[in-house]
Design a protein around this motif. Structure first.
Motif, short mmCIF file in Angstrom:
data_model
loop_
_atom_site.label_atom_id
_atom_site.label_comp_id
_atom_site.label_asym_id
_atom_site.label_seq_id
_atom_site.Cartn_x
_atom_site.Cartn_y
_atom_site.Cartn_z
N ASP A 131 9.67 5.87 -4.03
CA ASP A 131 8.89 4.86 -4.74
C ASP A 131 7.42 4.98 -4.34
O ASP A 131 7.07 4.74 -3.18
CB ASP A 131 9.42 3.47 -4.40
CG ASP A 131 8.81 2.37 -5.26
OD1 ASP A 131 7.89 2.67 -6.06
OD2 ASP A 131 9.24 1.21 -5.13
N VAL A 132 6.58 5.32 -5.29
CA VAL A 132 5.15 5.47 -5.03
C VAL A 132 4.36 4.28 -5.57
O VAL A 132 3.12 4.32 -5.62
CB VAL A 132 4.60 6.79 -5.64
CG1 VAL A 132 5.28 7.98 -5.02
CG2 VAL A 132 4.78 6.79 -7.16
N GLY A 133 5.03 3.22 -5.98
CA GLY A 133 4.36 2.03 -6.51
C GLY A 133 3.67 1.23 -5.41
O GLY A 133 3.81 1.51 -4.21
N SER A 134 2.95 0.19 -5.84
CA SER A 134 2.14 -0.59 -4.88
C SER A 134 3.00 -1.41 -3.90
O SER A 134 2.52 -1.77 -2.83
CB SER A 134 1.21 -1.53 -5.66
OG SER A 134 1.96 -2.42 -6.47
N ARG A 135 4.23 -1.67 -4.23
CA ARG A 135 5.09 -2.40 -3.29
C ARG A 135 5.50 -1.52 -2.11
O ARG A 135 5.70 -2.00 -1.00
CB ARG A 135 6.35 -2.93 -4.00
CG ARG A 135 6.10 -4.07 -4.95
CD ARG A 135 7.41 -4.70 -5.40
NE ARG A 135 8.34 -3.72 -5.92
CZ ARG A 135 9.58 -4.01 -6.34
NH1 ARG A 135 10.01 -5.26 -6.30
NH2 ARG A 135 10.36 -3.07 -6.83
N SER A 136 5.63 -0.20 -2.38
CA SER A 136 6.01 0.74 -1.32
C SER A 136 4.78 1.31 -0.63
O SER A 136 4.76 1.46 0.59
CB SER A 136 6.86 1.87 -1.92
OG SER A 136 7.18 2.81 -0.93
#
Length: 217
Positions: A131-136
């Motif tokens: 997961d490269v999204g902002s949560r990760s």
């Protein structure tokens, strides 16, 4: 010469002669009686034979010596449960992921928005998802001890972006800061950031990422 018919050869009278004879005869009878009495047990109580006499048995002093018995030692070797074999498409292991962040510039002009380039590489043997999204991977901008901005607070989407990472092939993404302050979420009118020096950092679970220092004009 006259005949002496009343005298004994020893010149004693008849009465004395027979008296001595009777005494002698009585003594002989007494001796015989004594021997008879002695042979008959002396007239006393007869000794009873011992009955139920206790028979002494040899005593054994002290306890019998103990014989040492060897106790077997059981060694239990713990065997780790083998991990299931990895396959393409499984989640990436954190130890196999390398993340780097760079600032597109060291100094940004007055109307220029800062951009930060994220590079994610899988070093594992198999292709895996990450997961490269902002949560990760949450990019944060700070000024001293004050938090100025965070990508997760201003992400308009779900904050998740699952990518397939193949071994050695980097994923490259860009995060842009709009130069405005935020207190958790990007809502309403927000105050613009002042010129100065700022620090950009990535918060990633169990993965260390190098910080970036930049300036705003």
């Amino acid at each position: 010469m006259g005949t002496d018919t009343g005298s004994d050869p020893e010149g004693l009278g008849l009465d004395q002669y027979w008296r001595r004879r009777v005494i002698a005869l009585g003594g002989m009878v007494g001796v015989v009686g004594f021997f008879v009495w002695a042979c008959a047990g002396g007239g006393g109580e007869r000794k009873q034979p011992l009955k139920n006499a206790a028979v002494a048995s040899p005593s054994v002093s002290g306890a019998s010596p103990s014989i040492p018995v060897a106790t077997p030692t059981v060694t239990v070797t713990a065997q780790a449960t083998p991990s299931p074999a990895k396959e393409d498409g499984d989640a990436c292991e954190r130890d196999n992921v390398v993340i780097d962040m760079t600032s597109t510039r060291e100094t940004f002009a007055k109307d220029e928005m800062p951009q930060f380039r994220l590079t994610v590489v899988n070093t594992g043997e198999y292709a895996c998802t990450f997961d490269v999204g902002s949560r990760s991977l949450n990019v944060r901008v700070t000024s001293g001890a004050a938090r100025v901005w965070s990508a997760s607070g201003c992400d308009q989407g779900t904050g998740s972006s699952i990518q397939m990472l193949r071994r050695g092939i980097p994923y490259v993404g860009t995060v842009t800061w709009d130069r405005k302050l935020t207190s958790g979420q990007c809502r309403g009118d927000r105050e613009p950031a002042r010129p100065g020096t700022y620090v950009a950092a990535v918060k990633a679970d169990k993965i260390k990422v190098r910080k970036q220092i930049f300036r705003l004009r």
